[in-house]
Design an enzyme around this catalytic site. Structure first.
Site: not given
Ligand code: AMP
Length: 279
Positions: A31, A37, A61, A147, A187
């Site tokens: 998300g 994305h 993770q 990706g 991020r």
């Protein structure tokens, strides 16, 4: 676009999508969607009849001192973006659906997961591989798209699909970058204005090192120059800057193709990764 949160409904919806031999591509995400994305979604639309996107911030993770709780979440915004892209189905399970009480089986990634991000984030790739295997079984897609931004992850998923005989094709999508070269990342939202400006030091240093190495410069020296430039540019520390065999991820001290520069560095509390082909 259907938003689905339980496995029985997902199975019925996927059966309906696959009717008449139609193909399905899966794009797994956590998300906080950006154009990177969406470039995966667009690739999915080109290679398959329907695209399923999953949004799941996977607790297994994240390390104990990582940003699981703080990870950016905005499902309403994400769902609107995906609906605009013509996504058929958003699979957004709750943690208790993905990991019901008593869940006790996981995948362990040896070798490919040991170095780079795996060394800096112990257990990270075991968590990634386990949730991706579950997503593969849940979505039953013909194709899954990841990706190249997460180069080590892509290599690990390809190996896992081969090792565990998953019957689907794994496609890698090129890194989507901002106009100044910074790889798009959820991020990046953590960065202050000054940190965001400084963050371009990472792709800039990798590009310079890639040119130097492809031109015959010493690998060790080129990596050291890149590390210095990243710190001089405003990063606080470096997890790794390495030249690797693009497939096996073996560290290379002498350039040969196919090779990839891999890097992770920290600016404030934010850890950014990037990578680049060499030659
Ligand atoms: P994430 O939500 O960060 O787990 O990423 C979900 C998928 O999007 C992964 O396959 C990532 O590699 C991919 N991805 C993230 N950022 C980018 C980018 N800048 N360019 C291409 N793919 C990306």
């Amino acid at each position: 676009m259907q938003i689905i949160r339980d496995i029985a409904t997902l199975h019925r919806a996927v059966d309906a999508l696959k009717r008449d031999g139609k193909s399905v591509a899966l794009v797994p995400t956590m998300g906080a969607l950006h154009d990177g994305h969406l470039s995966l979604v667009r690739m999915g639309k080109r290679v398959a009849d329907h695209v399923i996107v999953s949004i799941f911030v996977n607790p297994t993770q994240f390390g104990p001192n990582e940003d699981f709780a703080a990870y950016p979440r905005d499902e309403a915004r994400d769902a609107a973006l995906l609906a605009d892209e013509g996504v058929a189905l958003l699979w957004a399970p709750y943690v208790a659906v993905m990991y019901p009480a008593g869940h006790s089986t996981h995948i362990e990634v040896a070798e490919l997961g040991a170095d780079y991000c795996g060394a800096a984030r112990p257990g990270h790739f075991d968590g990634v591989a386990t949730v991706v295997a579950k997503l593969f079984n849940q979505a039953r897609a013909d194709i899954a798209i990841f990706g190249e931004k997460d180069w080590q992850q892509l290599a690990i998923i390809r190996r896992m699909a081969r090792d565990l005989d998953f019957k689907l094709d794994i496609l890698g999508a090129p890194i989507a970058r901002d106009t100044d070269g910074l790889a798009l990342s959820s991020r990046n939202a953590y960065l202050s204005e000054a940190q965001r400006a400084a963050a371009t030091a990472l792709p800039t240093a990798l590009k310079a090192a890639a040119v130097a190495i492809a031109g015959g410069a010493d690998v060790g020296e080129s990596l050291a120059v890149a590390e210095k430039a990243i710190i001089a540019g405003g990063f606080d520390s470096i997890d790794y800057v390495a030249l690797a065999d693009a497939d096996s991820l073996e560290r290379l001290s002498i350039f040969r193709t196919p090779a990839r520069l891999l890097a992770a560095a920290r600016i404030g509390k934010t850890r950014l990764i990037d990578n680049l082909a060499v030659g």
